[in-house]
Scaffold this motif. Structure first.
Motif, mmCIF file in Angstrom:
data_model
loop_
_atom_site.group_PDB
_atom_site.id
_atom_site.type_symbol
_atom_site.label_atom_id
_atom_site.label_comp_id
_atom_site.label_asym_id
_atom_site.label_seq_id
_atom_site.Cartn_x
_atom_site.Cartn_y
_atom_site.Cartn_z
ATOM 1 N N GLN A 271 0.826 -1.202 0.000
ATOM 2 C CA GLN A 271 0.000 0.000 0.000
ATOM 3 C C GLN A 271 0.862 1.254 0.000
ATOM 4 O OE1 GLN A 271 -3.000 0.155 3.055
ATOM 5 N NE2 GLN A 271 -3.455 2.323 2.707
ATOM 6 N N ALA A 272 1.876 1.281 0.868
ATOM 7 C CA ALA A 272 2.745 2.457 0.917
ATOM 8 C C ALA A 272 3.495 2.633 -0.399
ATOM 9 C CB ALA A 272 3.725 2.329 2.076
ATOM 10 N N SER A 273 3.866 1.543 -1.012
ATOM 11 C CA SER A 273 4.589 1.617 -2.285
ATOM 12 C C SER A 273 3.683 2.131 -3.394
ATOM 13 C CB SER A 273 5.152 0.244 -2.647
ATOM 14 O OG SER A 273 6.074 -0.202 -1.681
ATOM 15 N N ASP A 274 2.432 1.659 -3.419
ATOM 16 C CA ASP A 274 1.485 2.157 -4.420
ATOM 17 C C ASP A 274 1.319 3.668 -4.292
ATOM 18 O OD1 ASP A 274 1.043 -0.347 -5.456
ATOM 19 O OD2 ASP A 274 -0.828 -0.702 -4.362
ATOM 20 N N GLU A 275 1.171 4.156 -3.054
ATOM 21 C CA GLU A 275 0.985 5.589 -2.830
ATOM 22 C C GLU A 275 2.229 6.379 -3.219
ATOM 23 O OE1 GLU A 275 -0.010 5.772 1.273
ATOM 24 O OE2 GLU A 275 -2.053 4.978 1.002
ATOM 25 N N LEU A 276 3.418 5.836 -2.884
ATOM 26 C CA LEU A 276 4.656 6.522 -3.239
ATOM 27 C C LEU A 276 4.823 6.598 -4.745
ATOM 28 C CD1 LEU A 276 7.357 7.831 -2.568
ATOM 29 C CD2 LEU A 276 8.337 5.534 -2.294
ATOM 30 N N ARG A 277 4.511 5.526 -5.440
ATOM 31 C CA ARG A 277 4.642 5.529 -6.901
ATOM 32 C C ARG A 277 3.691 6.537 -7.536
ATOM 33 N NH1 ARG A 277 5.783 -0.655 -9.200
ATOM 34 N NH2 ARG A 277 7.990 -0.687 -8.570
ATOM 35 N N GLU A 278 2.501 6.654 -7.013
ATOM 36 C CA GLU A 278 1.566 7.630 -7.559
ATOM 37 C C GLU A 278 2.100 9.050 -7.386
ATOM 38 O OE1 GLU A 278 -1.214 7.432 -9.417
ATOM 39 O OE2 GLU A 278 -0.586 5.333 -9.573
ATOM 40 N N ARG A 279 2.662 9.345 -6.211
ATOM 41 C CA ARG A 279 3.227 10.675 -5.986
ATOM 42 C C ARG A 279 4.401 10.933 -6.924
ATOM 43 N NH1 ARG A 279 2.583 9.071 -0.544
ATOM 44 N NH2 ARG A 279 4.841 8.757 -0.298
ATOM 45 N N MET A 280 5.240 9.925 -7.136
ATOM 46 C CA MET A 280 6.396 10.101 -8.020
ATOM 47 C C MET A 280 5.953 10.327 -9.459
ATOM 48 S SD MET A 280 8.900 7.175 -6.350
ATOM 49 C CE MET A 280 10.312 7.463 -7.409
ATOM 50 N N ARG A 281 4.920 9.623 -9.903
ATOM 51 C CA ARG A 281 4.422 9.822 -11.269
ATOM 52 C C ARG A 281 3.848 11.222 -11.435
ATOM 53 N NH1 ARG A 281 2.328 4.359 -10.425
ATOM 54 N NH2 ARG A 281 3.513 2.879 -11.728
ATOM 55 N N ALA A 282 3.181 11.711 -10.394
ATOM 56 C CA ALA A 282 2.513 13.017 -10.485
ATOM 57 C C ALA A 282 3.505 14.160 -10.602
ATOM 58 C CB ALA A 282 1.617 13.210 -9.262
ATOM 59 N N THR A 283 4.696 13.974 -10.096
ATOM 60 C CA THR A 283 5.689 15.058 -10.125
ATOM 61 C C THR A 283 6.642 14.967 -11.308
ATOM 62 O OG1 THR A 283 7.162 13.770 -8.674
ATOM 63 C CG2 THR A 283 5.611 15.286 -7.612
ATOM 64 N N ARG A 284 6.453 13.984 -12.160
ATOM 65 C CA ARG A 284 7.350 13.833 -13.317
ATOM 66 C C ARG A 284 7.074 14.904 -14.359
ATOM 67 N NH1 ARG A 284 7.103 7.447 -14.981
ATOM 68 N NH2 ARG A 284 8.785 6.676 -13.640
ATOM 69 N N SER A 285 8.131 15.307 -15.024
ATOM 70 C CA SER A 285 7.994 16.124 -16.230
ATOM 71 C C SER A 285 8.269 15.234 -17.433
ATOM 72 C CB SER A 285 8.972 17.299 -16.186
ATOM 73 O OG SER A 285 10.306 16.814 -16.044
#
Length: 661
Positions: free
Chosen positions: A621-635
């Motif tokens: 669960q924590a990994s899913d949330e972290l990956r979503e945050r990382m994708r959202a900040t990508r350029s």
């Protein structure tokens, strides 16, 4: 020279070395369409492979230097009388300079030819430590013995003179500083060694005994191989064996035409990569550029032995000017014959399966399918004598990656990410008995992630080469190898991770000097299609100690005190594909195997894990949330990732114009 000879020379253009190209090469031995027994072709092909392996085994068993005997930095090759390479397990030097200077009609059984001169080798020798011996093969069909083939071996030797031990001075500005240059000579005349020439060569070496022993091993092994091949001709006859030679090369041409070139869409594609330093000037981007054009219906070119049909045109225009330091490579000889066979293994990655890729040899059969176009004299690939060349690996290794990258642009990334698998490190000084010693080693690195699998760890681009055994080095040299393992987190992150490099710790027992000839200490191995660059090369003296310091990747004489440790970390391969799509179970396995740290799993893969390396636990669960945050900040990201070091040499830019599709 007779009047007839002079007329021939005047009618032929000089080659780039300024010597008359007075030999024919590259043509067929039998008429087009001639029939040959397919069973005999298999027998001949198997015999060639067997002889090549027997020659290499003999050299390995009878040579003396660590570089040849233990690291196996040498290779053999078999060529026909048209100078075409018949074997395909490894690249090799060329017979062309020998045939240029010594007519085949004047060769005799027991002759052994030798050369290492970079500029007179027709592109087959890249730097002076690579010594090459060539032995003609004879067959008598009733008209007297004639040359029908050649057995050749060349390898990297410990020392051939020059400005520093190992004959690879990182700050050289001319070939005269790099060691003894020997143009093609007859080293053995009908079985009798030329003792004067051998004495000159050994006198110029800091390691005369090992040099003499290695040369004796290579000459003897090639003479043995020539006898084996002569027996093949005696058994089946010249016409049949030469027909099999043509059939072997024709099969390679057809296989690459059908299975490899067909995968590349027609069109023109451009990419470039860089060497980062030359040992003289400050680090900068030394460009190597390829413009690749695929043509499916090119017309026949009989003058250059090119059949009609698909062809790759490799244009190096845009490559940087020759460097002041020793990273230049003489590539523009014999139409780039050596470079074609050096680069062609990259194309095997387009095979339908990895198993099929492993089956494909690279012999002279690929040469007609590739046309090379070189820029004018005075570039990294067309240097002007006497430009230095001892670190030419920075160019020819990079070209493997440039070709992989430009093909990747053509095939939507279905090529491996980058790798850097050769660098020379070593120490020299006096041993416990006061005798001078030199330890050189070619440490590999990680290969790039592929579209179907992770990269391989600590591979060596030279077939069968290896690191030096710890037991051997500790018994012979005054140091202890305290660690030899994988460099954690060195592989570039990706859906498929790059392979890991070495981490090696050497503790010196006596004062000594460390040397290094390495690239990729600033510019990392690039990742592709979302994959990230791997970790760069790094050397640290006295890590964690009072005198801890980083050592430049080009170093000739870095002082290391007794008791200090040299920590060497070699390059990791680039990653392939988006690392945030790597399955959790594969990241967990990397943690368990110690290939990725817990911190690396979090920052590179967005995986939150706890526990120990023996029993890591992934928090899904924590990994899913972290990956979503990382994708959202990508350029938006380029197709190729060069790593953070690129910006240092590119005025802050994170990508080149050619890095975007």
């Amino acid at each position: 020279m007779t009047a007839v000879d002079m007329d021939y020379v005047l009618a032929k253009p000089d080659n780039p070395a300024g010597l008359p190209t007075a030999y024919e090469h590259g043509g067929r031995l039998t008429p087009e369409g001639a029939s040959v027994d397919p069973i005999l072709v298999e027998i001949v092909q198997g015999t060639l492979a067997s002889v090549e392996m027997e020659v290499e085994t003999a050299i390995g068993r009878t040579s003396r230097s660590p570089m040849i005997r233990d690291a196996h930095d040498f290779r053999a090759g078999i060529h026909d009388r048209q100078l075409r390479k018949l074997t395909g397990r490894s690249y090799s030097a060329l017979v062309h300079p020998v045939a240029r200077d010594f007519p085949l009609s004047e060769m005799r059984e027991g002759d052994v030819f030798f050369h290492n001169d970079v500029y007179e080798s027709e592109g087959g020798i890249g730097h002076l430590p690579d010594l090459c011996v060539t032995v003609p093969v004879f067959h008598d069909d009733g008209r007297g013995p004639e040359v029908v083939a050649f057995v050749q071996a060349f390898g990297h030797h410990d020392d051939i003179g020059g400005g520093c031990p190992g004959s690879m001075p990182s700050g050289a500005t001319s070939v005269f500083e790099e060691g003894l240059s020997v143009p093609p000579i007859k080293l053995w005349d009908q079985g009798v060694p030329n003792k004067a020439a051998l004495r000159i060569m050994t006198r110029n070496s800091r390691m005369p005994d090992s040099l003499a022993a290695d040369l004796d091993a290579e000459c003897s092994a090639c003479l043995m191989g020539a006898r084996r091949l002569s027996e093949l001709f005696d058994r089946y006859g010249r016409d049949q064996v030469e027909g099999a030679f043509d059939a072997i090369l024709d099969a390679t041409t057809e296989t690459y035409r059908r299975e490899i070139l067909s995968k590349i869409p027609d069109g023109t594609y451009v990419w470039e990569d860089y060497a980062e330093h030359d040992g003289v000037d400050e680090p900068t981007l030394h460009t190597q550029r390829i413009t690749l054009t695929k043509v499916s219906d090119a017309p026949a070119d009989p003058e250059n032995n090119r059949p009609a049909g698909p062809r790759l045109i490799v244009d190096f225009t845009g490559t940087a000017a020759q460097a002041k330091g020793p990273i230049n490579h003489c590539g523009d000889y014999v139409g780039g014959n050596f470079l074609k066979k050096w680069l062609a293994p990259i194309l095997r990655n387009l095979a339908d399966t990895p198993e099929r890729m492993a089956e494909l040899d690279v012999n002279e059969g690929i040469v007609p399918l590739i046309e090379m176009r070189f820029p004018e004299k005075g570039t990294l690939l067309t240097p002007v004598y006497p430009a230095p060349t001892n670190a030419r690996t920075f160019v020819i290794l990079r070209l493997l990656g440039v070709l992989a990258g430009v093909v990747a642009k053509a095939v939507d990334g279905q090529m491996p990410a980058d790798q850097e698998t050769i660098r020379y490190t070593g120490v020299y000084g006096e041993d416990r008995d006061g005798n001078s010693y030199l330890m050189r080693e070619v440490l590999g690195g990680g290969s790039g992630g592929r579209y179907y699998a992770d990269g391989e760890d600590t591979i060596h681009v030279v077939p069968d080469s290896r690191n030096l055994p710890t037991e051997f080095t500790e018994s012979r040299f005054p140091f202890i190898v305290e660690r030899l393992g994988l460099a954690v987190d060195s592989g570039g992150a990706g859906r498929y991770r790059g392979g890991l490099g070495y981490e090696k710790h050497i503790r010196m027992l006596k004062d000594a000097h460390f040397m290094s000839i390495a690239d990729r200490s600033i510019l990392a191995c690039w990742g592709v299609k979302g994959g990230k660059a791997g970790a760069p090369f790094q050397v640290t003296i006295d890590p964690g100690g009072p005198d801890e310091r980083e050592v430049d990747a080009l170093a000739d004489a870095e002082l290391v005190r007794a008791g200090q440790v040299i920590r060497i970390r070699t390059t990791g391969g680039g990653g392939w594909g988006d690392p945030l799509t790597r399955p959790y179970d594969e990241v967990e396995r990397d943690l368990r195997w110690g290939k990725v740290s817990f911190a690396g799993a979090r920052t590179a893969y967005g995986v939150v894990a706890s526990g120990t390396t023996d029993q890591p636990v992934v928090d899904v669960q924590a990994s899913d949330e972290l990956r979503e945050r990382m994708r959202a900040t990508r350029s938006e990201e380029p197709f190729f990732d060069r790593g953070p070091g690129y910006a240092r040499l590119a005025s802050g830019a994170n990508a080149a114009d050619v890095d975007w599709l």
